[in-house]
Design an enzyme around this catalytic site. Sequence first.
Site, PDB file in Angstrom:
ATOM      1  N   ASP A  79       0.817  -1.226   0.000  1.00  0.00           N
ATOM      2  CA  ASP A  79       0.000   0.000   0.000  1.00  0.00           C
ATOM      3  C   ASP A  79       0.846   1.270   0.000  1.00  0.00           C
ATOM      4  OD1 ASP A  79       0.721  -0.909   2.635  1.00  0.00           O
ATOM      5  OD2 ASP A  79      -0.673   0.539   3.511  1.00  0.00           O
ATOM      6  N   GLU A 137      -0.859  -1.928   5.131  1.00  0.00           N
ATOM      7  CA  GLU A 137       0.030  -1.924   6.306  1.00  0.00           C
ATOM      8  C   GLU A 137      -0.079  -0.611   7.062  1.00  0.00           C
ATOM      9  OE1 GLU A 137       3.042  -1.231   9.029  1.00  0.00           O
ATOM     10  OE2 GLU A 137       2.996  -0.097   7.173  1.00  0.00           O
ATOM     11  N   HIS A 363       7.672   8.569   4.682  1.00  0.00           N
ATOM     12  CA  HIS A 363       6.431   9.369   4.741  1.00  0.00           C
ATOM     13  C   HIS A 363       6.678  10.831   4.377  1.00  0.00           C
ATOM     14  CE1 HIS A 363       4.131   6.266   7.457  1.00  0.00           C
ATOM     15  NE2 HIS A 363       4.939   5.693   6.577  1.00  0.00           N
TER      16      HIS A 363
HETATM   17 ZN   LIG Z   1       5.171   3.671   6.451  1.00  0.00          ZN
HETATM   18 ZN   LIG Z   2       6.338   0.927   5.599  1.00  0.00          ZN
END
Ligand SMILES: [Zn+2]
Ligand SMILES: [Zn+2]
Length: 392
Positions: A79, A137, A363
Amino acid sequence: MTTTQDRVESLRDQLVAWRRHLHRNPEVGFHEHDTADYIEAELRQMPGLTVTRPTATSVLAVLKGGKPGRTLLLRADIDALPIEEENTFEFRSQRPGAMHACGHDGHTAILLGVARLLSENPEEVPGEVRMIFQHAEEIGPGGAEELVMETGLMDGVDVVTGLHLNSQLPAGLVVVKPGAFMAAPDTVHITVKGKGGHGAHPEQTVDPIAVGAQVVTNLQHVVSRHVAALDALVVSITYFQSGTTHNVIPDTAVLMGTVRTFDPELRQRAPELIERVVKGVTEAHGAGYDFRYELGYRPLINTDWVAAQLKEIALETVGEEHYQDAQPTMGGEDFSAYLEKAPGAYFNVGSGSDEADSRWPHHHPRFTIDEESLVTGARMLHAAALRLTTPE
Ligand SMILES: [Zn+2]
Ligand SMILES: [Zn+2]
């Protein structure tokens, strides 16, 4: 160079192509329909694999080996994240508001590569290898939990492994650690209930902002005075919301935070320790409170013997100069759900380099990987597949 290394080497361009296709077409958790279709189509071109869809957006490929051995589960998460990509390279995200900013595109490419290698030589594989391309996840309670609880994925699995690329480690470095590797990321929600009124007359109110501030500072005492220094516990209040304007004392203050632990016993104790502080502080000031505690992923505890084998594999595959013992991290991972059902270990492969401009944190809208790490990851996971399925 061993034959394994030669064979992974020959897959280099294909690994990069898979990863770039996935990077261009990211989908967030539970929406990985095109991603799963793509993975399934690639796997169906490989002979000897049984390919199924355990859930709408996950894909499982099973290879039955040519001789007796253990049943191994290899896992890649597939994902993406709801982030607007800021990279400018040609294969950047084509989907507004979605981005592979954690490296799961790389994990997927690596596991596709391993599937290809195993399917080309099934007679050399002992036992059975299940390769799960796991959805969601990044979204609690996580796709792993769903696969473990609601499909028969783990039935008969003897051992499990998987990897995460890590931009904070040099590309090609493999790190493994026995025991506690990643923390349980739990969440605390606190509402301080005061009594609002005029900002000029605090004596007629119970000021939830002043009380909330006391709660925040006192919570640090849980860490420093109630837990032994060597028992890792992090309590971070990350959200404090109250009030509407400068001359009104509000009724309530809402606080949220994250609580990270490794030790299951300490994890169990943490809510009570925290609520005791909230109760004491609010009572002392005549305020009330609501308290809600949400358990996140379990702590990720690697099985010692599996970690030891992965370390040996790393020393043989990438060599001493590309291996380090891992440090534990306070981050969380739903890979821990598989480890509830079978022994196993999770490890990291470095993906950071200046040449690839890939040292941005996970991220981050500029996150990317040094694609050399795909080759390292595939080497490790392919060697692990052959070794961990071999009976003692
Ligand atoms: Zn992550
Ligand atoms: Zn990850």
